[in-house]
Write a protein that holds these residues in place. Structure first.
Motif, short mmCIF file in Angstrom:
data_model
loop_
_atom_site.label_atom_id
_atom_site.label_comp_id
_atom_site.label_asym_id
_atom_site.label_seq_id
_atom_site.Cartn_x
_atom_site.Cartn_y
_atom_site.Cartn_z
N LYS A 41 -61.08 -18.12 43.88
CA LYS A 41 -61.05 -19.16 42.86
C LYS A 41 -62.46 -19.55 42.41
N TYR A 101 -58.70 -20.88 37.39
CA TYR A 101 -59.57 -19.77 37.00
C TYR A 101 -60.24 -19.14 38.23
N CYS A 102 -60.57 -17.84 38.10
CA CYS A 102 -61.23 -17.11 39.19
C CYS A 102 -62.73 -17.33 39.14
N LEU A 155 -54.97 -15.28 42.31
CA LEU A 155 -55.76 -16.28 43.03
C LEU A 155 -55.12 -16.53 44.39
N CYS A 176 -55.52 -16.13 37.48
CA CYS A 176 -56.57 -16.67 36.64
C CYS A 176 -56.05 -16.79 35.21
#
Length: 417
Positions: free
Chosen positions: A347, A359-360, A341, A334
């Motif tokens: 995700k 990004y998570c 990830l 992330c």
């Protein structure tokens, strides 16, 4: 006093066979006249001692005289010499060992060597032992920094009472002034030793080295399965009655241990050579702890804040290590909080519902940050809180923060320019 001097005189005569009266007088710090009186006393007791005049003369014992046959059997002599060998290993007993070896007329005294130090131990460890020994013999307080098995560090001032060698380790039994009670300290965990001024009052240490278990103590009954490659450690740590051989050379161990941090560290030290079969909750404890360890390496960052790179030898990269390291480099994290990830469900999502590649799901949903006003410091503070509440999977707070502050500015959300 006289009896002690007579015995000392006899030692010297047995060791050297012929000594002048002047040499004996200087050694024993008496007059020559006293030496001749002592010789008469030994002769009256049946010891074949006589004075020989002229060059090469002196006070002598008859060559046939052997004191050991009159007092001790050969096996008893062996036991005494063995005990003195052990005492010599602690820094004393050298002179007594030399004298008794001569007294017994024993050759081949090098068949036994006793060494209580660890492999590779240095001068610092020997100096620590010497200071502890001195503090006991002189009844002086001792202060030091101590590292407990629970990972705690404390400064202690104690009144040492007894040195104990058990299970391959040296321990100090001492009255702790901070705790106002008896405590056991392992010498290798003691640092910055200092002999204090003053003296210690006479105290009698507990008869048992180990503190008695509480009446309601039960411990945890473990069933452990070890790989054949761990056999040597299994033999070191477990009693033969606890070990049974399984097909393929594996070893089954049924044992009981107190449940504490030491047990966790001990089991983890076997790595992939051990499987905990029961109880189930200890399988879960190890599983979670191993995940924490794995996360340190999966981030591509060490606790010191530096990345691991392939090993290069003579201009060529070790291919196996090169492959492993770059597989790690290719992992995605992330770009806001650093979370791996690895799975699609880790995700976040874009506005159309597709998975975000950067990004998570904690930081990013439906194409927007879940905390749009958060700063890098806010995210680091959140991660440090998680670290503290979950047993420090990223290491001690100070090291974890150092690692994050070195890594986070390289993440997409916080990268400048």
């Amino acid at each position: 006093m006289k009896n002690g001097r007579l015995f000392e005189l006899l030692y010297l005569l047995v060791e050297k066979r012929a000594v002048t009266a002047g040499e004996l007088a200087r050694k024993l710090e008496v007059s020559e006249r006293t030496i001749y009186r002592d010789v008469d006393a030994l002769s009256a007791a049946g010891i074949p001692v006589y004075a020989q005049k002229g060059k090469g003369g002196g006070i002598r014992l008859m060559d046939q005289f052997v004191l050991d046959r009159a007092l001790l059997s050969q096996s008893q002599q062996d036991e005494i010499l063995f005990a003195l060998q052990a005492i010599r290993a602690t820094g004393g007993g050298e002179e007594a060992l030399s004298r008794l070896s001569a007294l017994f007329h024993r050759e081949g005294g090098d068949w036994l060597e006793v060494d209580f130090s660890d492999w590779g131990s240095g001068a610092a460890e020997r100096e620590n032992f010497s200071q502890v020994k001195q503090s006991i013999l002189e009844r002086r307080p001792l202060s030091f920094t101590y590292y407990s098995s629970a990972g705690e560090t404390s400064c202690r001032t104690v009144e040492p009472a007894r040195l104990v060698f058990k299970a391959g380790c040296w321990y100090l039994s001492a009255f702790c002034r901070e705790r106002q009670d008896w405590r056991i300290f392992r010498l290798v965990r003691m640092e910055d030793l200092c002999l204090e001024d003053g003296s210690c009052p006479p105290r009698t240490p507990p008869e048992q080295l180990e503190a008695p278990m509480p009446k309601d103590y039960q411990g945890v009954e473990l069933r452990l399965l070890f790989a054949p490659s761990a056999a040597w450690r299994v033999r070191d740590y477990f009693h033969p009655r606890e070990v049974s051989i399984q097909p393929g050379g594996r070893l089954m161990v049924a044992c009981t241990f107190p449940e504490d941090q030491w047990l966790l560290s001990f089991l983890l030290s076997f790595g992939g050579q051990l499987e905990v079969l029961s109880p189930d909750y200890w399988r879960d404890i190890l599983k979670e702890e191993l995940k924490k360890s794995l996360s340190v390496y999966q981030t591509g960052q060490t606790l010191s804040g530096y990345k691991a790179y392939p090993c290069v030898r003579d201009g060529e990269t070790d291919s196996a290590q090169h492959k492993e390291v770059f597989q790690m480099e290719e992992r995605k994290f992330c770009q806001c909080c650093g979370m791996p990830l690895d799975r699609p469900e880790d995700k976040g999502t874009e506005a159309g519902g597709a998975f975000s590649e950067d990004y998570c799901h904690y930081c990013y949903q439906n194409g927007a940050f879940t905390a749009p006003d958060a700063t890098m410091d806010d995210i680091i503070a959140f991660n440090l809180k998680f670290n503290a509440e979950n047993g420090h999977p990223f290491g001690p707070q100070e090291e974890a923060e150092k690692m994050m502050r070195g890594w986070f500015p390289t993440l997409k959300r916080w990268r400048k320019g």
